[in-house]
Scaffold this motif. Structure first.
Motif, PDB file in Angstrom:
ATOM      1  N   ALA A   1       0.817  -1.215   0.000  1.00  0.00           N
ATOM      2  CA  ALA A   1       0.000   0.000   0.000  1.00  0.00           C
ATOM      3  C   ALA A   1       0.850   1.264   0.000  1.00  0.00           C
ATOM      4  CB  ALA A   1      -0.931   0.005   1.211  1.00  0.00           C
ATOM      5  N   GLU A   2       2.061   1.186   0.559  1.00  0.00           N
ATOM      6  CA  GLU A   2       2.914   2.370   0.617  1.00  0.00           C
ATOM      7  C   GLU A   2       3.575   2.655  -0.723  1.00  0.00           C
ATOM      8  OE1 GLU A   2       5.650   1.887   3.794  1.00  0.00           O
ATOM      9  OE2 GLU A   2       4.114   1.978   5.364  1.00  0.00           O
ATOM     10  N   THR A   3       3.548   1.692  -1.624  1.00  0.00           N
ATOM     11  CA  THR A   3       4.100   1.881  -2.977  1.00  0.00           C
ATOM     12  C   THR A   3       3.014   1.516  -3.985  1.00  0.00           C
ATOM     13  OG1 THR A   3       5.035  -0.363  -2.881  1.00  0.00           O
ATOM     14  CG2 THR A   3       6.490   1.465  -2.310  1.00  0.00           C
ATOM     15  N   PRO A   4       2.047   2.419  -4.203  1.00  0.00           N
ATOM     16  CA  PRO A   4       0.866   2.084  -5.013  1.00  0.00           C
ATOM     17  C   PRO A   4       1.194   1.682  -6.444  1.00  0.00           C
ATOM     18  CG  PRO A   4       0.974   4.441  -4.533  1.00  0.00           C
ATOM     19  CD  PRO A   4       1.971   3.783  -3.650  1.00  0.00           C
ATOM     20  N   ALA A   5       2.210   2.286  -7.063  1.00  0.00           N
ATOM     21  CA  ALA A   5       2.550   1.913  -8.437  1.00  0.00           C
ATOM     22  C   ALA A   5       3.018   0.464  -8.481  1.00  0.00           C
ATOM     23  CB  ALA A   5       3.620   2.847  -8.989  1.00  0.00           C
TER      24      ALA A   5
ATOM     25  N   ASN B   1      -0.003  -1.875  -7.951  1.00  0.00           N
ATOM     26  CA  ASN B   1      -0.817  -2.041  -9.165  1.00  0.00           C
ATOM     27  C   ASN B   1      -0.103  -2.888 -10.205  1.00  0.00           C
ATOM     28  OD1 ASN B   1      -2.903  -0.519  -8.118  1.00  0.00           O
ATOM     29  ND2 ASN B   1      -2.152   1.399  -8.990  1.00  0.00           N
ATOM     30  N   SER B   2       1.213  -2.765 -10.294  1.00  0.00           N
ATOM     31  CA  SER B   2       1.982  -3.587 -11.224  1.00  0.00           C
ATOM     32  C   SER B   2       1.899  -5.056 -10.827  1.00  0.00           C
ATOM     33  CB  SER B   2       3.443  -3.123 -11.249  1.00  0.00           C
ATOM     34  OG  SER B   2       4.216  -3.931 -12.113  1.00  0.00           O
ATOM     35  N   LEU B   3       2.033  -5.341  -9.537  1.00  0.00           N
ATOM     36  CA  LEU B   3       1.927  -6.715  -9.049  1.00  0.00           C
ATOM     37  C   LEU B   3       0.541  -7.273  -9.324  1.00  0.00           C
ATOM     38  CD1 LEU B   3       3.107  -9.116  -7.476  1.00  0.00           C
ATOM     39  CD2 LEU B   3       2.313  -8.015  -5.376  1.00  0.00           C
TER      40      LEU B   3
ATOM     41  N   ARG C   1      -9.643  -3.996  -6.963  1.00  0.00           N
ATOM     42  CA  ARG C   1      -9.438  -2.697  -7.588  1.00  0.00           C
ATOM     43  C   ARG C   1      -7.998  -2.217  -7.432  1.00  0.00           C
ATOM     44  NH1 ARG C   1     -14.789   0.831  -5.780  1.00  0.00           N
ATOM     45  NH2 ARG C   1     -16.361  -0.537  -6.753  1.00  0.00           N
ATOM     46  N   LYS C   2      -7.581  -1.442  -8.409  1.00  0.00           N
ATOM     47  CA  LYS C   2      -6.253  -0.835  -8.324  1.00  0.00           C
ATOM     48  C   LYS C   2      -6.227   0.216  -7.216  1.00  0.00           C
ATOM     49  CE  LYS C   2      -4.914  -1.307 -13.182  1.00  0.00           C
ATOM     50  NZ  LYS C   2      -4.491  -0.553 -14.416  1.00  0.00           N
ATOM     51  N   VAL C   3      -5.033   0.428  -6.690  1.00  0.00           N
ATOM     52  CA  VAL C   3      -4.844   1.482  -5.701  1.00  0.00           C
ATOM     53  C   VAL C   3      -4.861   2.825  -6.430  1.00  0.00           C
ATOM     54  CG1 VAL C   3      -3.316   2.430  -3.928  1.00  0.00           C
ATOM     55  CG2 VAL C   3      -3.428  -0.049  -4.296  1.00  0.00           C
ATOM     56  N   ARG C   4      -5.694   3.736  -5.962  1.00  0.00           N
ATOM     57  CA  ARG C   4      -5.772   5.052  -6.606  1.00  0.00           C
ATOM     58  C   ARG C   4      -4.663   5.947  -6.072  1.00  0.00           C
ATOM     59  NH1 ARG C   4     -11.766   7.458  -6.675  1.00  0.00           N
ATOM     60  NH2 ARG C   4     -10.630   8.904  -8.015  1.00  0.00           N
ATOM     61  N   HIS C   5      -3.949   6.556  -6.983  1.00  0.00           N
ATOM     62  CA  HIS C   5      -2.896   7.477  -6.559  1.00  0.00           C
ATOM     63  C   HIS C   5      -2.556   8.400  -7.723  1.00  0.00           C
ATOM     64  CE1 HIS C   5       0.772   5.887  -8.701  1.00  0.00           C
ATOM     65  NE2 HIS C   5      -0.082   4.944  -8.948  1.00  0.00           N
ATOM     66  N   LYS C   6      -2.013   9.558  -7.378  1.00  0.00           N
ATOM     67  CA  LYS C   6      -1.575  10.513  -8.378  1.00  0.00           C
ATOM     68  C   LYS C   6      -0.052  10.546  -8.380  1.00  0.00           C
ATOM     69  CE  LYS C   6      -5.574  13.623  -8.394  1.00  0.00           C
ATOM     70  NZ  LYS C   6      -6.030  15.041  -8.231  1.00  0.00           N
TER      71      LYS C   6
END
Length: 205
Positions: free
Chosen positions: A2-6, A9-11, A37-42
């Motif tokens: 969760a601390e590395t959302p990108a 989502n890749s995993l 669902r993917k983790v939402r992040h900007k």
């Protein structure tokens, strides 16, 4: 993750592909990732190199070194790493470097900057690519990025500065020099004004 959302989502994407393959082979009856669902992040994207970063790099890595050549190719062509590692004398004619971008198929023609021309003129003629590894072989894009980050750290630069950040620096410099968005697109190979605007926002500020 969760601390590395990108990375999370890749995993998730990789596991989803694996599960779909397992279903196709009959090893599983369902895809347990289907409703995850993917983790939402900007993300602000790749960090743009500023002038003090470039100066610190060139203070350590002088003309004639492989690191200086790499920076010159990135900064004075504005191309992606996948294209920079393929560049060679076969791409230069009448003072213009021409290459078809690997990612988009875009055909770009970049006039040689005097500093880049000087760096290229000093190279031997026996390599197919300008940049080669310590073993004299062409770089892979990923291998080039790992090596370039190492030489950037040697110059005391912070983590997070990547080859792609120099592509953004090229666009920033062109904007600061008064180039129009369409002129910048002709060099960078971007296909939309929105992309160029995102890359040059620092110059506007």
């Amino acid at each position: 993750k969760a601390e590395t959302p990108a990375a999370a989502n890749s995993l998730l994407r990789m596991i989803h592909l694996l599960m779909r393959h397992a279903v196709d082979l009959g090893w599983r009856g369902d895809d347990p990732t289907r409703d995850v669902r993917k983790v939402r992040h900007k993300s602000a994207g790749f960090k743009t190199w500023e002038e003090h970063h470039i100066e610190a790099f060139t203070d350590l890595h002088k003309p004639g070194t492989r690191a200086h050549l790499a920076l010159s190719l990135l900064l004075y062509t504005g191309q992606r790493r996948s294209d920079v590692v393929r560049m060679g004398r076969q791409h230069i004619r009448n003072g213009v470097l021409s290459i078809v971008q690997q990612k988009t198929g875009q055909d770009v023609h970049v006039p040689l900057h005097p500093e880049l021309k000087a760096a290229i003129d000093s190279l031997p003629f026996d390599n197919l690519t300008f940049l080669v590894t310590a073993h004299g072989k062409p770089f892979s894009p990923a291998g080039f990025t790992n090596w370039f980050r190492d030489v950037a750290r040697e110059a005391g630069l912070p983590d997070g500065l990547s080859p792609h950040g120099l592509r953004k620096a090229t666009c920033r410099r062109l904007a600061e020099a008064g180039c129009t968005p369409h002129e910048i697109m002709a060099i960078s190979g971007h296909r939309s004004l929105a992309e160029v605007t995102r890359y040059t926002v620092e110059a506007g500020r």
